[in-house]
Design an enzyme around this catalytic site. Structure first.
Site, PDB file in Angstrom:
ATOM      1  N   SER A  32      58.493 -35.514 -11.758  1.00 56.72           N
ATOM      2  CA  SER A  32      57.952 -34.664 -11.582  1.00 56.72           C
ATOM      3  C   SER A  32      58.396 -33.503 -11.927  1.00 56.72           C
ATOM      4  O   SER A  32      58.595 -33.232 -13.458  1.00 56.72           O
ATOM      5  CB  SER A  32      57.348 -34.335 -10.581  1.00 56.72           C
ATOM      6  OG  SER A  32      56.746 -33.763 -10.113  1.00 56.72           O
TER       7      SER A  32
ATOM      8  N   ASP B 212      46.587 -37.127 -11.073  1.00 57.60           N
ATOM      9  CA  ASP B 212      47.197 -37.826  -9.786  1.00 57.60           C
ATOM     10  C   ASP B 212      47.242 -37.597  -8.578  1.00 57.60           C
ATOM     11  O   ASP B 212      48.159 -37.698  -7.942  1.00 57.60           O
ATOM     12  CB  ASP B 212      49.158 -38.087 -10.565  1.00 57.60           C
ATOM     13  CG  ASP B 212      49.900 -37.083 -10.409  1.00 57.60           C
ATOM     14  OD1 ASP B 212      49.342 -36.248  -9.843  1.00 57.60           O
ATOM     15  OD2 ASP B 212      50.839 -37.577 -10.818  1.00 57.60           O
TER      16      ASP B 212
ATOM     17  N   HIS C 156      50.379 -39.267  -7.099  1.00 59.60           N
ATOM     18  CA  HIS C 156      52.173 -38.871  -7.685  1.00 59.60           C
ATOM     19  C   HIS C 156      53.358 -39.302  -7.446  1.00 59.60           C
ATOM     20  O   HIS C 156      53.701 -40.241  -8.000  1.00 59.60           O
ATOM     21  CB  HIS C 156      51.602 -37.412  -8.069  1.00 59.60           C
ATOM     22  CG  HIS C 156      52.511 -36.266  -8.090  1.00 59.60           C
ATOM     23  ND1 HIS C 156      52.662 -35.887  -9.362  1.00 59.60           N
ATOM     24  CD2 HIS C 156      53.983 -35.423  -7.495  1.00 59.60           C
ATOM     25  CE1 HIS C 156      53.436 -35.093  -9.809  1.00 59.60           C
ATOM     26  NE2 HIS C 156      54.862 -35.041  -9.174  1.00 59.60           N
TER      27      HIS C 156
END
Length: 417
Positions: free
Chosen positions: A199, A364, A396
Site C-alpha cells: 500500500s 481492491d 487490499h
C-alpha cells in the site's frame, strides 16, 4: 614429496570447508519489507513543552516513552480518544515549509530494521495485523528476521517532499532505509536486495528508489515488489478528509480522528491524482458542484481545509501530478481486482456533514483500479523487467493473508534468486 601430501590434504580440507559453507548458505536474496499506512508501532513521550487540552491528556508527561500507536485497549475507552488524536496530530509550518509534531510531543519508530515493528502493531493483543501472516510465510520459505529479512517501519503521519523542499522526517527515513538496504546486502554476501512493500509503503519506496543514483539501484536492489500500491491516490482519500478515518478500529468514531487525520502530511498523498483519474471525472458530487481530481484545491477549500491547498500544490502535485518515473530496477507489482471500491461520493445537498451515498467501481476495496494500474502502460515500455499481476476477487489486506495471493507474491520475491 612427503611434505607435499600433507599440504595437498590441507588444501583439499580447506576446499571442502568452503564448499560446505556455500552449500549451507540459504541462497536467498535478502528482502526488506516496507509496510502500509498505520501498520507499525509508534512511540511517544511528553515533555514540559506539551500543553494538553485536558489534564488527563498530560498524565504521562515526564514519564518517558510509551506506545502511542497502537494501544487497542486504551482506545476502547472513548475518553482516551481525544488525547490520542491530539498527540498523533502534526503541524504544518508555512514559514519552514515542513511538518512537525505538536509542541511537546516527541515520537520515535521502534525496532527499525526488524519485522517486529509491524508483525503486531499492538503487541499486547496480537490480533490486529495482516503483516504477520506475510512474515510467517516468508519464514517458512527460509527467511530469518535480521539475517535475510528486514523491516523498514516509518512514521506514517509523514511523507517526503519534492527534491529541494524540506522534509525532515521523510529524509531521515530515506537515509535509514538506504543504510538498511546496504547492510542487508552486506550481510548476505553482497546479494542485491528485494524491496517488498504494501500500500502506502510502495509510494514511499518508489520515491526512495528514484532519488538514488542509478548505479546504486542496480548494485543493491534486485527487484521491487509493490503490493496494492495506490499510484494515483484513492477516492477514499477525499472521503476520509470529510468523514474521518478510524484506522480500522470499529469502536472508534471516525469523526473523533478527523482533525488529526487532516493534519497529517500523508493524508494529502492519498488524494486522487489527475494523471490517474483524469482532470474531469466527477469523484465527489454535491447538489451544486462536482469535484474531480483536477479540482482537489477547490475541494479542500469547500470542506474547510483551505490551509492544505499550499502544501498540496507545492509538495504533492509535483510528485504525483504526472507520469511516475520507472524506478530503474526490475519490478513486479501485485494488485487486487474485482472488489467493490468507492469510486464516487455523492452528497445529497451542499452540506458535507450529511451522510453521502457511495458509488462503487472496480479495485481492491481501497485502491481504485485506475490507480492500481496507473504505471502499467508507461513502465512496461521502458525496456526494464516489469510485470503486473492482477489477482481476481482479492481485497487490499487479503493480498497479504490469502494463500492464493501469497503464493504469487513469494514467487515474485524469489525471482531475484
Amino acid at each position: 614429496m612427503v611434505m607435499a601430501i600433507p599440504l595437498l590434504l590441507a588444501q583439499l580440507l580447506l576446499l571442502a570447508v568452503a564448499l560446505a559453507a556455500v552449500q549451507a548458505a540459504p541462497g536467498l536474496h535478502p528482502v526488506v519489507l516496507v509496510p502500509g499506512y498505520a501498520t507499525n508501532e509508534l512511540d511517544a513521550r511528553l515533555t514540559e513543552l506539551y500543553r494538553p487540552s485536558s489534564p488527563g491528556c498530560g498524565a504521562r508527561k515526564g514519564e518517558g516513552w510509551f506506545r502511542l500507536y497502537l494501544n487497542y485497549s486504551a482506545l476502547q475507552d472513548p475518553g482516551n480518544v481525544p488525547c490520542f488524536a491530539e498527540q498523533m496530530s502534526s503541524v504544518y509550518d508555512p514559514a519552514a515549509d515542513d511538518y512537525s509534531n505538536v509542541a511537546g510531543v516527541e515520537t520515535r519508530v521502534p525496532f527499525f530494521g526488524s519485522t517486529q515493528a509491524f508483525r503486531y502493531p499492538d503487541p499486547d493483543r496480537k490480533n490486529f495485523s495482516y503483516m504477520s501472516t506475510f512474515v510467517e510465510r516468508l519464514e517458512k520459505t527460509g527467511y530469518r528476521d535480521g539475517e535475510t529479512m528486514f523491516g523498514a517501519p516509518y512514521d506514517f503521519r509523514y511523507a517526503v517532499a519534492p527534491v529541494g523542499r524540506p522534509s525532515r522526517v521523510g529524509d531521515a527515513f530515506f537515509r535509514a532505509l538506504k543504510n538498511l538496504v546496504e547492510r542487508a546486502s552486506g550481510l548476505n554476501g553482497g546479494r542485491p536486495v528485494v524491496i517488498a512493500t504494501h500500500s502506502f509503503g510502495g509510494l514511499l519506496a518508489h520515491q526512495f528508489l528514484i532519488r538514488q543514483p542509478l548505479a546504486w539501484r542496480r548494485r543493491f536492489v534486485g527487484r521491487f515488489v509493490p503490493i496494492a500500491a495506490p499510484w494515483g491516490g484513492l477516492v477514499r482519500g477525499m472521503q476520509t478528509l470529510v468523514s474521518g478515518n478510524n484506522l480500522g478500529l470499529p469502536f472508534v468514531d471516525p469523526r473523533a480522528l478527523l482533525r488529526q487525520g487532516r493534519s497529517q502530511q500523508s493524508s494529502l498523498w492519498r488524494l486522487p491524482s489527475p494523471a490517474a483519474f483524469g482532470a474531469a471525472t466527477p469523484l465527489v458530487t454535491t447538489k451544486s458542484r462536482n469535484y474531480s481530481a483536477g479540482d482537489v484545491a477547490d475541494f479542500l477549500v469547500a470542506i474547510g481545509l483551505g490551509e492544505a491547498v499550499g502544501p498540496y500544490e507545492s509538495r504533492v502535485l509535483p510528485l504525483f501530478g504526472g507520469e511516475l518515473p520507472h524506478p530503474g530496477v526490475p519490478v513486479t507489482t501485485v494488485v487486487g481486482v474485482g472488489v467493490g471500491t468507492p469510486e464516487r461520493i455523492v452528497f445529497p445537498g451542499d452540506d458535507f456533514d450529511a451522510t453521502p451515498s457511495v458509488v462503487a467501481g472496480d479495485g481492491d476495496g481501497v485502491v481504485n483500479l485506475v490507480s492500481a494500474v496507473a504505471v502499467e502502460t508507461s513502465w512496461s515500455h521502458r525496456g526494464v523487467d516489469f510485470s503486473m499481476v492482477k489477482v481476481s476477487n482479492m481485497s487490499h489486506n487479503a493480498l497479504l493473508v490469502d494463500d492464493r495471493a501469497l503464493e504469487i507474491i513469494i514467487r515474485e520475491i524469489q525471482r531475484a534468486d
